[in-house]
Write a protein that holds these residues in place. Structure first.
Motif, PDB file in Angstrom:
ATOM      1  N   MET A   1       0.910  -1.112  -0.008  1.00  0.00           N
ATOM      2  CA  MET A   1      -0.073  -0.316  -0.333  1.00  0.00           C
ATOM      3  C   MET A   1       0.662   1.941  -0.072  1.00  0.00           C
ATOM      4  SD  MET A   1      -3.347   0.164  -0.176  1.00  0.00           S
ATOM      5  CE  MET A   1      -4.087  -0.538   0.315  1.00  0.00           C
ATOM      6  N   ILE A   2      -0.016   2.356  -1.044  1.00  0.00           N
ATOM      7  CA  ILE A   2       1.227   3.735  -1.190  1.00  0.00           C
ATOM      8  C   ILE A   2       0.389   4.614  -0.160  1.00  0.00           C
ATOM      9  CG2 ILE A   2       2.527   4.977  -2.863  1.00  0.00           C
ATOM     10  CD1 ILE A   2       2.039   2.567  -4.796  1.00  0.00           C
ATOM     11  N   GLU A   3       0.927   5.305   0.480  1.00  0.00           N
ATOM     12  CA  GLU A   3       0.457   6.441   1.495  1.00  0.00           C
ATOM     13  C   GLU A   3       1.417   7.613   1.390  1.00  0.00           C
ATOM     14  OE1 GLU A   3      -1.280   5.819   5.368  1.00  0.00           O
ATOM     15  OE2 GLU A   3       0.192   3.785   5.053  1.00  0.00           O
ATOM     16  N   ARG A   4       0.715   8.509   1.683  1.00  0.00           N
ATOM     17  CA  ARG A   4       1.077   9.637   1.580  1.00  0.00           C
ATOM     18  C   ARG A   4       2.051  10.073   3.432  1.00  0.00           C
ATOM     19  NH1 ARG A   4      -2.601  14.804  -0.293  1.00  0.00           N
ATOM     20  NH2 ARG A   4      -2.184  14.459  -2.818  1.00  0.00           N
ATOM     21  N   ASN A   5       2.801  10.692   3.610  1.00  0.00           N
ATOM     22  CA  ASN A   5       3.790  10.702   4.852  1.00  0.00           C
ATOM     23  C   ASN A   5       3.655  12.513   4.963  1.00  0.00           C
ATOM     24  OD1 ASN A   5       3.835   8.415   6.116  1.00  0.00           O
ATOM     25  ND2 ASN A   5       6.337   7.558   4.850  1.00  0.00           N
ATOM     26  N   GLY A   6       4.146  12.978   6.166  1.00  0.00           N
ATOM     27  CA  GLY A   6       4.472  14.265   6.837  1.00  0.00           C
ATOM     28  C   GLY A   6       3.363  15.218   6.586  1.00  0.00           C
ATOM     29  N   ASP A   7       4.430  16.280   6.364  1.00  0.00           N
ATOM     30  CA  ASP A   7       3.585  17.422   6.217  1.00  0.00           C
ATOM     31  C   ASP A   7       3.665  18.490   5.413  1.00  0.00           C
ATOM     32  OD1 ASP A   7       5.847  17.714   6.836  1.00  0.00           O
ATOM     33  OD2 ASP A   7       6.553  20.174   8.318  1.00  0.00           O
ATOM     34  N   TRP A   8       3.464  17.331   4.016  1.00  0.00           N
ATOM     35  CA  TRP A   8       3.899  18.642   2.472  1.00  0.00           C
ATOM     36  C   TRP A   8       2.966  18.468   2.531  1.00  0.00           C
ATOM     37  CZ3 TRP A   8       8.388  17.710   0.008  1.00  0.00           C
ATOM     38  CH2 TRP A   8       9.880  17.296   0.359  1.00  0.00           C
ATOM     39  N   LEU A   9       3.439  20.167   1.854  1.00  0.00           N
ATOM     40  CA  LEU A   9       1.886  21.074   1.372  1.00  0.00           C
ATOM     41  C   LEU A   9       2.577  21.400  -0.095  1.00  0.00           C
ATOM     42  CD1 LEU A   9       3.088  24.138   4.506  1.00  0.00           C
ATOM     43  CD2 LEU A   9       1.262  22.572   4.012  1.00  0.00           C
ATOM     44  N   SER A  10       0.864  21.667   0.128  1.00  0.00           N
ATOM     45  CA  SER A  10       1.215  21.654  -2.174  1.00  0.00           C
ATOM     46  C   SER A  10       0.214  22.394  -2.919  1.00  0.00           C
ATOM     47  CB  SER A  10       1.029  19.961  -2.352  1.00  0.00           C
ATOM     48  OG  SER A  10      -0.320  19.805  -2.552  1.00  0.00           O
ATOM     49  N   ALA A  11       0.417  22.347  -4.158  1.00  0.00           N
ATOM     50  CA  ALA A  11       0.193  23.430  -4.897  1.00  0.00           C
ATOM     51  C   ALA A  11       0.146  23.677  -6.206  1.00  0.00           C
ATOM     52  CB  ALA A  11       0.304  24.684  -4.753  1.00  0.00           C
ATOM     53  N   ARG A  12      -0.437  23.127  -6.842  1.00  0.00           N
ATOM     54  CA  ARG A  12      -0.856  23.085  -8.464  1.00  0.00           C
ATOM     55  C   ARG A  12      -0.552  24.719  -8.632  1.00  0.00           C
ATOM     56  NH1 ARG A  12      -2.286  19.228 -11.954  1.00  0.00           N
ATOM     57  NH2 ARG A  12      -2.990  17.985 -11.339  1.00  0.00           N
TER      58      ARG A  12
ATOM     59  N   GLU B   1      -3.779  10.557  -2.849  1.00  0.00           N
ATOM     60  CA  GLU B   1      -4.260  10.792  -1.508  1.00  0.00           C
ATOM     61  C   GLU B   1      -5.320  10.181  -1.087  1.00  0.00           C
ATOM     62  OE1 GLU B   1      -6.994  14.591  -2.648  1.00  0.00           O
ATOM     63  OE2 GLU B   1      -7.230  15.179  -0.659  1.00  0.00           O
ATOM     64  N   THR B   2      -6.268   8.691  -0.996  1.00  0.00           N
ATOM     65  CA  THR B   2      -6.473   7.572  -1.284  1.00  0.00           C
ATOM     66  C   THR B   2      -4.998   6.840  -0.460  1.00  0.00           C
ATOM     67  OG1 THR B   2      -8.332   8.369  -1.480  1.00  0.00           O
ATOM     68  CG2 THR B   2      -8.171   6.254  -0.869  1.00  0.00           C
ATOM     69  N   PRO B   3      -4.386   5.716   0.125  1.00  0.00           N
ATOM     70  CA  PRO B   3      -3.797   5.471  -0.245  1.00  0.00           C
ATOM     71  C   PRO B   3      -4.092   4.102  -0.841  1.00  0.00           C
ATOM     72  CG  PRO B   3      -3.901   5.347   2.797  1.00  0.00           C
ATOM     73  CD  PRO B   3      -5.490   6.384   1.730  1.00  0.00           C
ATOM     74  N   ARG B   4      -3.692   3.582  -1.663  1.00  0.00           N
ATOM     75  CA  ARG B   4      -3.328   2.746  -3.023  1.00  0.00           C
ATOM     76  C   ARG B   4      -2.298   1.577  -2.997  1.00  0.00           C
ATOM     77  NH1 ARG B   4      -6.241   4.991  -7.243  1.00  0.00           N
ATOM     78  NH2 ARG B   4      -7.142   6.256  -5.434  1.00  0.00           N
ATOM     79  N   ASP B   5      -2.427  -0.074  -3.840  1.00  0.00           N
ATOM     80  CA  ASP B   5      -1.285  -0.112  -3.843  1.00  0.00           C
ATOM     81  C   ASP B   5      -1.017  -0.258  -4.816  1.00  0.00           C
ATOM     82  OD1 ASP B   5      -3.034  -1.733  -6.383  1.00  0.00           O
ATOM     83  OD2 ASP B   5      -3.676  -3.104  -4.878  1.00  0.00           O
TER      84      ASP B   5
ATOM     85  N   GLY C   1      10.696  11.627   2.065  1.00  0.00           N
ATOM     86  CA  GLY C   1       9.612  10.676   2.888  1.00  0.00           C
ATOM     87  C   GLY C   1       7.946  11.454   2.548  1.00  0.00           C
ATOM     88  N   ALA C   2       7.951  11.881   1.260  1.00  0.00           N
ATOM     89  CA  ALA C   2       6.714  11.923   1.016  1.00  0.00           C
ATOM     90  C   ALA C   2       5.802  10.653   0.821  1.00  0.00           C
ATOM     91  CB  ALA C   2       6.658  12.232  -0.008  1.00  0.00           C
ATOM     92  N   ILE C   3       6.392   9.123   1.180  1.00  0.00           N
ATOM     93  CA  ILE C   3       5.341   8.288   0.726  1.00  0.00           C
ATOM     94  C   ILE C   3       5.620   7.831   2.018  1.00  0.00           C
ATOM     95  CG2 ILE C   3       4.429   8.827  -1.342  1.00  0.00           C
ATOM     96  CD1 ILE C   3       5.835   6.897  -2.201  1.00  0.00           C
ATOM     97  N   SER C   4       5.117   6.714   2.005  1.00  0.00           N
ATOM     98  CA  SER C   4       5.708   5.294   3.043  1.00  0.00           C
ATOM     99  C   SER C   4       5.169   4.153   1.503  1.00  0.00           C
ATOM    100  CB  SER C   4       5.782   5.199   3.874  1.00  0.00           C
ATOM    101  OG  SER C   4       3.752   5.384   4.384  1.00  0.00           O
ATOM    102  N   ARG C   5       5.266   2.942   1.958  1.00  0.00           N
ATOM    103  CA  ARG C   5       5.414   1.853   0.824  1.00  0.00           C
ATOM    104  C   ARG C   5       5.181   0.669   2.057  1.00  0.00           C
ATOM    105  NH1 ARG C   5       7.807   1.027  -4.729  1.00  0.00           N
ATOM    106  NH2 ARG C   5       9.298   2.755  -3.837  1.00  0.00           N
ATOM    107  N   SER C   6       4.255   0.061   1.752  1.00  0.00           N
ATOM    108  CA  SER C   6       3.553  -1.640   2.997  1.00  0.00           C
ATOM    109  C   SER C   6       3.033  -2.235   2.292  1.00  0.00           C
ATOM    110  CB  SER C   6       2.563  -0.857   4.222  1.00  0.00           C
ATOM    111  OG  SER C   6       1.446  -0.721   3.769  1.00  0.00           O
TER     112      SER C   6
END
Length: 85
Positions: A1-12, A42-46, A80-85
């Motif tokens: 599963m891939i999901e976002r980590n941390g306090d990352w701010l983003s702007a398009r 934004e929604t964890p997925r594989d 450190g923007a994502i983690s995979r499990s």
């Protein structure tokens, strides 16, 4: 599963996304495909589900998609923007 980590701010910005981590003092810019991956996780997925969605949206072969997604995810993990499990 891939999901976002941390306090990352983003702007398009057009087709791209600019990201900043105040905690780590890092900035990352993503192209259109990277921006779409960031939106999709934004929604964890594989990885298989992620690649299937990208193949519907972009003209890319399954092999190329898997290769490029893995390279992108490894880079995001390094920051450190994502983690995979």
């Amino acid at each position: 599963m891939i999901e976002r980590n941390g306090d990352w701010l983003s702007a398009r910005v057009g087709d791209e996304i600019m990201m900043m981590s105040p905690e780590h003092g890092k900035y990352i810019g993503m192209n259109e495909v990277g921006a779409r991956i960031w939106e999709l996780i934004e929604t964890p997925r594989d990885a298989a589900t992620l690649c299937a969605e990208l193949q519907r949206e972009f003209d890319v072969s399954p092999v190329d998609c898997e290769t490029e997604v893995n390279i992108f995810l490894a880079e995001m993990e390094k920051h450190g923007a994502i983690s995979r499990s």
